[in-house]
Scaffold this motif. Sequence first.
Motif, PDB file in Angstrom:
ATOM      1  N   PRO A  85       0.817  -1.026   0.129  1.00 52.14           N
ATOM      2  CA  PRO A  85      -0.212   0.082  -0.061  1.00 52.14           C
ATOM      3  C   PRO A  85       0.959   1.380  -0.227  1.00 52.14           C
ATOM      4  N   GLY A  86       0.285   2.373  -0.510  1.00 52.61           N
ATOM      5  CA  GLY A  86       1.109   3.508  -0.611  1.00 52.61           C
ATOM      6  C   GLY A  86       1.329   4.309   0.652  1.00 52.61           C
ATOM      7  N   HIS A  87       0.360   4.107   1.453  1.00 57.36           N
ATOM      8  CA  HIS A  87       0.846   4.702   2.948  1.00 57.36           C
ATOM      9  C   HIS A  87       2.102   4.519   3.368  1.00 57.36           C
ATOM     10  N   LEU A  88       2.771   3.403   2.953  1.00 58.18           N
ATOM     11  CA  LEU A  88       4.309   3.174   3.558  1.00 58.18           C
ATOM     12  C   LEU A  88       5.198   4.151   2.906  1.00 58.18           C
ATOM     13  N   ALA A  89       4.884   4.866   2.118  1.00 60.97           N
ATOM     14  CA  ALA A  89       5.807   6.264   1.623  1.00 60.97           C
ATOM     15  C   ALA A  89       5.976   6.931   2.661  1.00 60.97           C
ATOM     16  N   ILE A  90       5.292   6.987   3.850  1.00 60.74           N
ATOM     17  CA  ILE A  90       5.564   7.788   4.969  1.00 60.74           C
ATOM     18  C   ILE A  90       7.046   7.450   5.315  1.00 60.74           C
ATOM     19  N   CYS A  91       7.467   6.358   5.235  1.00 61.75           N
ATOM     20  CA  CYS A  91       8.821   5.883   5.796  1.00 61.75           C
ATOM     21  C   CYS A  91      10.062   6.665   5.046  1.00 61.75           C
ATOM     22  N   LEU A  92       9.621   7.423   3.919  1.00 67.23           N
ATOM     23  CA  LEU A  92      10.568   8.147   3.406  1.00 67.23           C
ATOM     24  C   LEU A  92      11.106   9.499   4.294  1.00 67.23           C
ATOM     25  N   LEU A  97      15.215   4.968   8.138  1.00 65.13           N
ATOM     26  CA  LEU A  97      14.543   4.162   6.932  1.00 65.13           C
ATOM     27  C   LEU A  97      14.647   4.729   5.485  1.00 65.13           C
ATOM     28  N   SER A  98      14.732   6.063   5.300  1.00 66.61           N
ATOM     29  CA  SER A  98      14.698   6.586   4.208  1.00 66.61           C
ATOM     30  C   SER A  98      15.818   5.703   3.098  1.00 66.61           C
ATOM     31  N   PRO A  99      16.970   5.796   3.360  1.00 73.58           N
ATOM     32  CA  PRO A  99      17.870   5.273   2.428  1.00 73.58           C
ATOM     33  C   PRO A  99      17.638   3.920   1.980  1.00 73.58           C
ATOM     34  N   VAL A 100      17.118   2.968   3.172  1.00 70.46           N
ATOM     35  CA  VAL A 100      16.894   1.777   3.039  1.00 70.46           C
ATOM     36  C   VAL A 100      15.846   1.577   2.232  1.00 70.46           C
ATOM     37  N   LEU A 105      13.497   0.020  -3.204  1.00 69.97           N
ATOM     38  CA  LEU A 105      12.758   0.125  -4.129  1.00 69.97           C
ATOM     39  C   LEU A 105      13.129   0.422  -5.574  1.00 69.97           C
ATOM     40  N   CYS A 106      14.557   0.902  -5.657  1.00 65.54           N
ATOM     41  CA  CYS A 106      15.442   0.590  -6.784  1.00 65.54           C
ATOM     42  C   CYS A 106      15.775  -0.654  -7.374  1.00 65.54           C
ATOM     43  N   LEU A 107      15.909  -1.641  -6.340  1.00 61.07           N
ATOM     44  CA  LEU A 107      16.274  -2.963  -6.653  1.00 61.07           C
ATOM     45  C   LEU A 107      15.228  -3.969  -6.723  1.00 61.07           C
TER      46      LEU A 107
END
Length: 119
Positions: A85-92, A97-100, A105-107
């Motif tokens: 779900p998109g609400h996990l974007a709050i981890c940015l 957590l942001s770099p992880v 997401l890139c890999l």
Amino acid sequence: MRTEGQQSMSWLFFSPSGRVSRLPYLLGWLFWAAASGFVLSRVLVHQGNDIPLALWTLILVVTALVSTASIALMTIKRLHDIGYPGHLAICLFIPVLSPVLILALCLWPGKEGPNDYGR
């Protein structure tokens, strides 16, 4: 005329709906990094010149706000692509957590075929 598989740049940067694969997500990040880097370089060049410095600082603030919103929306679509779900974007917005999250997401490959968020 746009076919069903094609999307617009405004959809990529400013829409939370749908899915986006790894490459467009990474390229979107690189675009915002380059744009922010350019504007920041203009701010640094104009140190000591009040009017140009104020203008470039204002542009930097606007760029930061727009890029933050855009990256959050791209992340929502990327999460949709892997089935989350998109609400996990709050981890940015959590510094540890942001770099992880970005690296994952890139890999991490997206799920094949349709899911709850589209094709």
